[in-house]
Every structure is written in structure tokens, then in C-alpha cells.
Design an enzyme around this catalytic site. Structure first.
Site, short mmCIF file in Angstrom:
data_model
loop_
_atom_site.label_atom_id
_atom_site.label_comp_id
_atom_site.label_asym_id
_atom_site.label_seq_id
_atom_site.Cartn_x
_atom_site.Cartn_y
_atom_site.Cartn_z
N LYS A 63 4.30 -2.68 8.46
CA LYS A 63 5.39 -1.82 8.01
C LYS A 63 6.69 -2.59 8.13
CE LYS A 63 4.71 2.99 8.44
NZ LYS A 63 4.98 4.26 9.05
N TYR A 110 10.90 5.06 6.00
CA TYR A 110 11.59 3.97 6.69
C TYR A 110 11.43 2.61 6.03
CZ TYR A 110 11.55 7.68 10.06
OH TYR A 110 11.69 8.90 10.66
N ASP A 145 6.47 14.87 12.62
CA ASP A 145 6.35 14.71 11.17
C ASP A 145 4.88 14.64 10.75
OD1 ASP A 145 7.22 14.42 8.58
OD2 ASP A 145 7.41 12.24 8.71
N ILE A 150 0.81 -1.22 0.00
CA ILE A 150 0.00 0.00 0.00
C ILE A 150 0.84 1.27 0.00
CG2 ILE A 150 -2.20 -0.86 0.86
CD1 ILE A 150 -1.38 -0.29 3.66
N GLY A 151 2.12 1.14 0.20
CA GLY A 151 2.91 2.37 0.15
C GLY A 151 4.34 2.17 0.56
N GLU A 152 5.06 3.28 0.42
CA GLU A 152 6.46 3.28 0.80
C GLU A 152 6.75 4.59 1.47
OE1 GLU A 152 9.11 2.42 -2.39
OE2 GLU A 152 10.86 2.50 -1.08
N GLY A 153 7.32 4.54 2.66
CA GLY A 153 7.63 5.78 3.37
C GLY A 153 9.12 5.90 3.58
N LEU A 209 8.70 -0.23 3.48
CA LEU A 209 7.48 -0.53 2.72
C LEU A 209 6.32 -0.85 3.65
CD1 LEU A 209 9.37 -2.76 0.17
CD2 LEU A 209 8.25 -0.60 -0.37
N VAL A 210 5.10 -0.57 3.16
CA VAL A 210 3.91 -0.84 3.97
C VAL A 210 3.00 -1.78 3.17
CG1 VAL A 210 1.99 0.17 5.25
CG2 VAL A 210 4.09 1.49 4.94
#
Ligand code: ATP
Length: 420
Positions: free
Chosen positions: A61, A30, A160, A25-28, A32-33
Site C-alpha cells: 500500500k 489513502y 471502517d 490491485i486497487g485504490e483506497g 494505491l495498492v
């Protein structure tokens, strides 16, 4: 201070025995999610009350691999355990923490939320004739302030806050839990500065500066709770107008200069709020970058022209001005913001932000299929269509492990020690 511990001796389950990946579902900053579902629940697992979560989704995460020699510091592990103790309706629930020795990764498992403010704002941005309605804006803001008040009372500064870190629950939840804010990513910025370096260093992922408080931009060395209130002010304005209030161009970090002076961001703020005077903000003169800012033109405040949805004499505008107060010592606190007249007048804020809980116009979070080149470790070995349970060394970190972590083992043993 914290809610009651739900810790109990953990039966050491592998992550693939507990969660099966549905997709990414995403990458932040820190890592991958992934979206995942519970594959089994057994008495004594670290999740708390597994039966109540049997059909629910989670977000897993996967944090950047830790080097075998470094391990994860006992301090970081202790702090993660503290994060697990935090329980509040408006912050995302950290339900599990697991170390995988096989792929040298740390997995944090959170309750799943279908939306986030970034996507919701984008939805309205693409439909200029349908701005977010004020009752929804007010309820979202009120819930964010509640979550933040709880974190601040527990001495946690988010650092953040931005729309993608403010999650909102969707139709997969019962009606009275839909449209509910869940603040995410709190505590992680400080936790993972060392020894895990953020991926920004390696992959040059841009970290947004649009929500950064002016005192930080001018070089203040310490984070205070007030920086989160500034970010909330920026988000409040963005909910109303469907676009970021201060969209500065980020100056790249080069070499050792990890925190260059973000002149364009300060310029964008001054052009909307006016350049602060030392009468308004006496402490500014002590900030390292104030000398640069002095050469700027004395712009007038034009905030009311930017936020046409909030008339200048309204309670909403007054609250926004108090959140976007330059002097961090004068900026309104989360506790006082909740008492502001804006929340006393109609429409009153709600615990469910969607006007009709059965109508959720926003798209479901996109889930992308796994990529064998990037999605290593647990996600590849355990998918919702069939877990093969091939991650042999994954272990939950039980709440009860805290005392054994207070004395640091030799570095080469750390990863093993915390996992056992
Ligand atoms: N509990 C969750 N439920 C559903 N989606 C989540 C959850 N936690 C994070 N996400 C989503 O996963 C994506 C990546 O999240 P993550 O927090 O890692 O990065 P980010 O907030 O986009 O950026 P950064 O980490 O750099 O601040 C985002 O779209 C975020 O909304």
C-alpha cells in the site's frame, strides 16, 4: 497484550530490493495498492522469517506523499509499529513498513489475500440462483467475529469495516489456510486522520456510509467497539442476500462541515428496523441529530422480510437482531456473539470457509498494468519482470527504532529521523 515482537536489527534494504511489483490491485482512501512478490530474502531483514515467504505474494500500500516539512509524526510511526505486533489468524499480517525518501511515500506491506467480501458478494449477486451457502456465511461471520474480538481485546476499534476491508485467502495458500478471513485496514482511519489527510479531501472519493452505526449517524462524538459490531451485522445480512442492507445516498461534505447529517442513511435504517423509541434506546435523546429524526414516521420492523434466508425464529436471525441493536450499550459484543447458539448448532463454523478447500469458485483479484502517470515511485522502478533498484533512499522502519521516536525532532527533520 500483543504477540511476541519479531523485531531484530534491520539490515537497511531498499523497497525495490525486497519487493517487485506485479501490477495494481486497487485504490483506497489513502493511496494505491499493488500486488508484489518478494525479490530477495536475507538474514536480518525486517520481514521476520524471509525464507518462509520467498514465493509468497504481498500487497503493497503506497500512502499519499508526505510533505517534506511535515514528515510522519512519531505518534503515527509508533502506532504502525504496534500494528505490526498484532498477530492473529483472522487479521491481515503487516509484514513490513518502509519510508521512501525519494518519492516521499510511506509503504505498508501486507500478506496478500486473493479475495475480498465485496468481490465474493458481487459474484453471488450476479448469479441470483446461487446465493452464498449458509455454512460459508456462518464460517465467514465466525472468523470475522474472532478477528474483531482480538482487535477489541487489544483496544483497537476498526471504524471502517465493510466488505472490501474483509479479505479472504485463495488457492495460492495451503488447503488449511484457504477461505480464511483476514480483516484489513484496522487502525488506519485514526492513524491517518492527521497529519496525512485522507484523499477524500482532494479527490472526493466516496467513503461508504452503508455500514455506519446509527449512533454515529445521529451525531455521537466517540467511537466505541459497538460501531464495529453494527457493521458486522450489516455484512452478515449482505452475505445472505448478496446486496447491501441499508443503501443510503450519501450527502456530500461541503466546506468545513466534514460530517453532515446523513438523513437518507438513517431513513433507510428506520424503514427496515423500525424507528427506535426512547424506551428501546434511552441515550438517543442526548444525540445531536435525534431532534431531526423525531419528525420521522414510526415505521415497523420488517427485517425478517428482507432476510428471507433466515427465518424469524432461527438462532441466526436472533444473532443478526443482536448485532443490529440500536442502543450501542445493549448491542452484542464480539466475545458474546461467538458464544451465541447460532455457532453451537449444525452446521458448525469452520476455520476454512470454502466448503471444499479445493473448490474456490471466485475469480482471482484483477491486476491492472502500471500507468506511468499515476504509478510513480517504487512500483515503476521495480517490477516483477526486472527490478532496476532505482529507489535509492527507501528504508525499513525497524521495530527497534521505537525509543528514538518518543521525543519529536523538529518538523523538518522528522521524515529523515524516522527513516534512519
Ligand atoms: N492484503 C491485501 N491483499 C490483497 N488485496 C488487498 C490487500 N489489502 C487491500 N487489498 C485490496 O486493494 C484494494 C484497495 O484497498 P484499500 O484498503 O486501499 O481500499 P478500500 O478498502 O477499497 O477503500 P478505503 O481505503 O477507502 O476503505 C481493495 O480491493 C482491497 O481488497
Amino acid at each position: 497484550m500483543f504477540g511476541p515482537s519479531r523485531g531484530r536489527p534491520t539490515q537497511q534494504l531498499r523497497i525495490s530490493e525486497k519487493y517487485a511489483s506485479v501490477g495494481k490491485i486497487g485504490e483506497g482512501t489513502y493511496g494505491l495498492v499493488y500486488k508484489a512478490r518478494h525479490v530477495q530474502s536475507s538474514p536480518g531483514s525486517a520481514v521476520g522469517d524471509p525464507s518462509s515467504r520467498a514465493e509468497s505474494f504481498v500487497a503493497v500500500k503506497r500512502f499519499k506523499s508526505f510533505k517534506s516539512g511535515d514528515g510522519i509524526s512519531p505518534t503515527a510511526i509508533r502506532e504502525i509499529k504496534l500494528l505490526r505486533e498484532l498477530k492473529n489468524r483472522y487479521i491481515v499480517d503487516l509484514v513490513d513498513v518502509m519510508l521512501d525518501e525519494a518519492d516521499k511515500a510511506l509503504y505498508l506491506v501486507f500478506d496478500y489475500a486473493e479475495h475480498d467480501l465485496l468481490e465474493m458478494i458481487r459474484w453471488h449477486h450476479n448469479r441470483a440462483s446461487q446465493p452464498m451457502q449458509m455454512p460459508t456465511v456462518k464460517s465467514l461471520l465466525w472468523q470475522i467475529l474472532h478477528g474483531m474480538n482480538y482487535l477489541h481485546k487489544n483496544w483497537i476499534i476498526h471504524r471502517d469495516l465493510k466488505p472490501s476491508n474483509i479479505l479472504v485467502t485463495g488457492q495460492d495458500k495451503p488447503p488449511n489456510e484457504r477461505g480464511c478471513v483476514k480483516i484489513a485496514d484496522f487502525g488506519l482511519a485514526r492513524l491517518f486522520q492527521a497529519p496525512l489527510r485522507p484523499l477524500t479531501d482532494v479527490d472526493a472519493v466516496v467513503v461508504t456510509i452503508w455500514y455506519r452505526a446509527p449512533e454515529l449517524l445521529l451525531g455521537a462524538k466517540h467511537y466505541t467497539k459497538a460501531i464495529d459490531l453494527w457493521a458486522i451485522g450489516c455484512i452478515f445480512a449482505e452475505l445472505i442476500t448478496s446486496k447491501p442492507l441499508f443503501q443510503g445516498q450519501e450527502k456530500e461534505r461541503k466546506g468545513d462541515d466534514r460530517n453532515p447529517f446523513q438523513a437518507d442513511q438513517i431513513d433507510k435504517i428506520f424503514r427496515i428496523l423500525g424507528k427506535p423509541t426512547l424506551e428501546q434506546w434511552p441515550g438517543a435523546a442526548d444525540l445531536p441529530n435525534w431532534t431531526h429524526a423525531q419528525s420521522w414516521q414510526a415505521y415497523p420492523c420488517v427485517l425478517h422480510e428482507r432476510i428471507r434466508g433466515l427465518p424469524k425464529n432461527s438462532a441466526g436471525y436472533d444473532l443478526l437482531s443482536k448485532l443490529l441493536e440500536y442502543d450501542p450499550n445493549k448491542r452484542i459484543t464480539a466475545e458474546n456473539a461467538l458464544r451465541h447458539p447460532f455457532f453451537q448448532e449444525e452446521p458448525r463454523p469452520q476455520r476454512v470457509a470454502f466448503i471444499d478447500p479445493n473448490v474456490d469458485p471466485y475469480k482471482s483479484r484483477p491486476v491492472t498494468p502500471l500507468d506511468p502517470k499515476k504509478d510513480i515511485g517504487w512500483a515503476m522502478s521495480a517490477t516483477a519482470s526486472g527490478s532496476n533498484g532505482q529507489t535509492p533512499m527507501t528504508r525499513s522502519i525497524p521495530q527497534s527504532a521505537a525509543p528514538s521516536l518518543t521525543s519529536a525532532p523538529p518538523p523538518s527533520k522528522r521524515a529523515k529521523k524516522v527513516a534512519s
